[in-house]
Every structure is written in C-alpha cells, then in structure tokens.
Motif scaffolding. Structure first.
Motif, PDB file in Angstrom:
ATOM      1  N   GLN A   1       0.842  -1.193   0.000  1.00 16.26           N
ATOM      2  CA  GLN A   1       0.000   0.000   0.000  1.00 16.26           C
ATOM      3  C   GLN A   1       0.882   1.250   0.000  1.00 16.26           C
ATOM      4  O   GLN A   1       1.941   1.275   0.626  1.00 16.26           O
ATOM      5  N   TYR A   2       0.415   2.275  -0.706  1.00 14.66           N
ATOM      6  CA  TYR A   2       1.208   3.498  -0.807  1.00 14.66           C
ATOM      7  C   TYR A   2       0.294   4.711  -0.893  1.00 14.66           C
ATOM      8  O   TYR A   2      -0.907   4.608  -1.160  1.00 14.66           O
TER       9      TYR A   2
ATOM     10  N   TYR B   1       0.507   8.963  -2.310  1.00  7.71           N
ATOM     11  CA  TYR B   1       1.226  10.080  -2.927  1.00  7.71           C
ATOM     12  C   TYR B   1       0.556  11.389  -2.527  1.00  7.71           C
ATOM     13  O   TYR B   1      -0.671  11.484  -2.463  1.00  7.71           O
TER      14      TYR B   1
ATOM     15  N   GLY C   1       5.851  10.470  -2.521  1.00  6.86           N
ATOM     16  CA  GLY C   1       5.156   9.208  -2.302  1.00  6.86           C
ATOM     17  C   GLY C   1       5.812   8.402  -1.201  1.00  6.86           C
ATOM     18  O   GLY C   1       7.044   8.446  -1.031  1.00  6.86           O
TER      19      GLY C   1
ATOM     20  N   LEU D   1       5.710   4.395   0.467  1.00  6.61           N
ATOM     21  CA  LEU D   1       5.277   3.019   0.214  1.00  6.61           C
ATOM     22  C   LEU D   1       5.555   2.138   1.421  1.00  6.61           C
ATOM     23  O   LEU D   1       6.652   2.160   1.978  1.00  6.61           O
ATOM     24  N   HIS D   2       4.538   1.378   1.844  1.00  7.72           N
ATOM     25  CA  HIS D   2       4.739   0.356   2.885  1.00  7.72           C
ATOM     26  C   HIS D   2       5.174  -0.914   2.175  1.00  7.72           C
ATOM     27  O   HIS D   2       4.355  -1.640   1.612  1.00  7.72           O
ATOM     28  N   TYR D   3       6.468  -1.180   2.167  1.00  5.69           N
ATOM     29  CA  TYR D   3       7.008  -2.327   1.442  1.00  5.69           C
ATOM     30  C   TYR D   3       6.749  -3.625   2.204  1.00  5.69           C
ATOM     31  O   TYR D   3       6.170  -4.565   1.681  1.00  5.69           O
TER      32      TYR D   3
ATOM     33  N   TYR E   1      10.255   0.596   4.080  1.00  7.03           N
ATOM     34  CA  TYR E   1       9.410   1.578   3.403  1.00  7.03           C
ATOM     35  C   TYR E   1      10.128   2.127   2.184  1.00  7.03           C
ATOM     36  O   TYR E   1      11.361   2.135   2.114  1.00  7.03           O
TER      37      TYR E   1
ATOM     38  N   PHE F   1       3.953   2.151  -8.115  1.00  3.61           N
ATOM     39  CA  PHE F   1       4.396   3.206  -7.195  1.00  3.61           C
ATOM     40  C   PHE F   1       5.478   4.062  -7.840  1.00  3.61           C
ATOM     41  O   PHE F   1       5.435   5.298  -7.765  1.00  3.61           O
TER      42      PHE F   1
END
Length: 369
Positions: free
Chosen positions: A38-39, A41, A54, A56-58, A63, A204
């Motif tokens: 999930q990300y 921006y 942006g 991002l939850h890697y 992240y 992303f």
C-alpha cells in the motif's frame, strides 16, 4: 453468487490497535492495517513547480519513498530561444528500514534506487525530515488511533509556520490527509492511494502525477436508450439495464467497451462480524478506493456518502498507459439477510459526460432488498 477477489481483503484487515501494531509505523497505532504494497502520494505545493512525494509500505519495517517532479527546472542551463526555462522530469527514489522494536523513528538502513547527484542532496534531506516529522507529529496526536477525521494545529517550519494538519483513518502509514498553511491553502495534499498487486508491479515508481485537466480520450458511444427499462436481479441486488448491455459473467455486465457493472454478495464470518458493520464499511471504504496496477485513483476529488447501512463512493481513475479516465460508482449495502452487497459501475469518463442522464438513471435504479 460468485465472489470477487476484492472481498478476500475483508478477511485480512485488522481493526484493533493491539492487533495492527506489527503493521504500523513504529510507535503509531493504526485502526486499519497497512498491507504490504500500500502506498500514498501527496502533491507538495511548497515547491515552485509541480512536485509529488510518495510513501510506500514495502513490508514490516521497510518503506519506500519517492520525490517526483514532471518538469523540474534544469540548473545551469541557459533558457531556450523563446525565453522559457528548460526543464526535465526528476525522480529521487529510495528504500529505508526502521527499527520495529522501538516506539520512535530510528532508521537502520537506506538504499537509493536512482543515481543521486550533489544537487539531489537537498531533496534527500527533505524526504528524511518528512519521515521524522510526520511520524513524530502523528504519535503526538490527542487521538492515538484515528478512526475518523482528525485535525491538529501545529507549528511546522518546513510548511511555512502555523499549519493545520488533517488526518483520515483510511490513508496508509501516517493517516495524513493534508497540510493547510497559514493562508488556508493546501501545502501538502493527498493525491492518490494505491496498492501493488505483485512483486513485479511498478505502479508506485511509475506515478507521474495527474494531468490538468484530467481528461479521457474521445469515445464514440451514444446511448440509443434514454432510460434503462429491463430489471436485472442478482441475489439481494436489483438494477435496471437494457438491450445495449451484455452479460459477460454471472455477476458482470458490459456496455460495449465503455462501461462495466459488477455485483458481489458475502456473509461475514463471526470473527469479521464481531468487529461491527461500521468497521466493515471503513475497511471497504479504503479498499474500494485504492488504485491498482497501472491505474491511479483521484483521492483529491473522492466523494464519500455513508448512512447506517450503506456506503457510496464516487471516484475517478486515471489510466495513463491508455490515456483513459474512468468514473467509478461503488455501493456497499448491508442487506436484510445480514450480509453485504457490493455493486461497482465503471464508465469511461468521456462516455459518461456525453450520456450523463442515461448513466445516472442506472445508478438511481439500483436497489438492495
């Protein structure tokens, strides 16, 4: 009735802070779990040119972050013959890890995914500052778990001094929705929220902002019917269509290549039902608003309408590869059997604008028993 893959997301969301802490940024208690991929921006208005940030939850503790400007002015380059400033796209991309065993922000590693030059140092430092500032301010909120809309008046030098920070429960990572400056104008504002669907999904890192204006390419469709007149029933759901629509699957109808309707119904398990209907609506509010592979939903213009037993989402989606924009109408209703009914109507924007009364009549005809 056939279930869509979207419904499986219901069974993965975590609602209580004790259960979701492993999936939240260190020291931050989340109402909805942040799933891997999930990300969010943001449009960053502090730059003199169009710019986005942006996050991002890697995965747990890892992240991603990206700064992107479609037209960053080139330094040390003479203006063009017509006097215009020379510019080029700029992307600064990185991954970083944090210590998940502490309740503060402690970066433990960093990897740059783009070549970093001396002129990029200021942007990198800015991204670092945002992570430390956003996480610290989110932890200090008077409401540690954001379950609705929350605002906080703060002094934030990076955004010009006195600002109002607005938070929303369904925005991942920090729940930050926007920052309003002292003049009442947006300084930092959510643009899109999405979810990667696989390890090869580069959505992303491929986001390039929304065009202004955001327009769909021309469509040749013109409805031969003024109003739909044929009742369609699927389980608890009912809608009116007409002979222009064809049934492509048990729960799917197509209007040529310009529109699609999908229906689903599900009965929640005892575990999911125990969270309550509001929690289920909230989880679906986020999941139904997410952009997916190669498409980006416009959260800046998203409209939400919710009653006791129903949720309605209206949101536009930009599909840059196809030069397309779609209008999306999504309805979730708790039906009489205690289950939940979902209807999604997706229409390419040009077709919708040229046949608005026809499509609005379809939306108005939708009912749940």
């Amino acid at each position: 009735m056939k279930k869509t893959p979207l419904l499986s997301l219901l069974f993965s969301f975590v609602l209580m802070m004790s259960a979701s802490s492993l999936f939240a940024f260190p020291g931050i208690q989340s109402y909805l779990k942040d799933d891997s991929g999930q990300y969010v921006y943001y449009r960053d208005y502090t730059f003199p040119y169009e710019a986005y940030v942006g996050i991002l939850h890697y995965d747990e503790g890892t992240y991603g972050m990206r700064f992107y400007a479609p037209n960053q002015p080139l330094e040390g380059v003479s203006p063009a013959l017509n006097g215009e400033t020379m510019s080029a796209p700029k992307s600064v991309e990185l991954l970083f890890t944090v210590n998940t065993e502490v309740s503060i922000t402690e970066m433990t590693g960093e990897k740059f995914l783009t070549n970093i030059t001396g002129s990029d140092t200021e942007i990198v430092n800015y991204l670092h500052d945002l992570i430390y500032e956003f996480s610290a301010r989110r932890r200090k909120l008077s409401e540690p778990v954001v379950t609705g809309e929350v605002s906080s008046r703060e002094d934030f030098s990076q955004f010009g001094g006195k600002v109002t920070m607005k938070y929303s429960f369904d925005i991942p990572i920090f729940n930050l929705k926007e920052i309003i400056d002292v003049d009442g104008k947006p300084a930092f504002q959510v643009a899109t929220v999405g979810a990667l669907t696989s390890s090869s999904d580069n959505s992303f890192f491929e986001f390039t902002g929304f065009p202004a204006p955001m327009q769909d390419k021309p469509r040749s469709f013109t409805s031969t019917e003024k109003k739909p007149n044929k009742k369609i029933e699927l389980g608890s759901q009912e809608i009116k269509l007409d002979s222009q629509w064809t049934q492509a699957a048990e729960n799917m109808y197509l209007l040529g290549d310009v529109a699609m309707i999908m229906f689903s119904e599900f009965q929640p398990t005892e575990q999911v039902a125990a969270a309550g209907s509001q929690a289920i609506f909230d989880a679906l509010c986020r999941n139904l608003s997410l952009g997916t592979t190669g498409s980006y939903t416009d959260w800046g213009n998203r409209k939400i309408k919710q009653g006791k037993n129903e949720l309605e989402i209206t949101i536009r989606t930009h599909i840059p590869q196809d030069n397309a924009v779609s209008q999306n109408f999504k309805f979730v209703t708790k039906n009489k059997a205690g289950g939940y009914s979902i209807m999604t109507l997706t229409i390419f924007d040009n077709a919708y604008k040229n046949n608005r009364s026809y499509f609005d009549a379809i939306v108005k005809s939708y009912k749940v028993k």
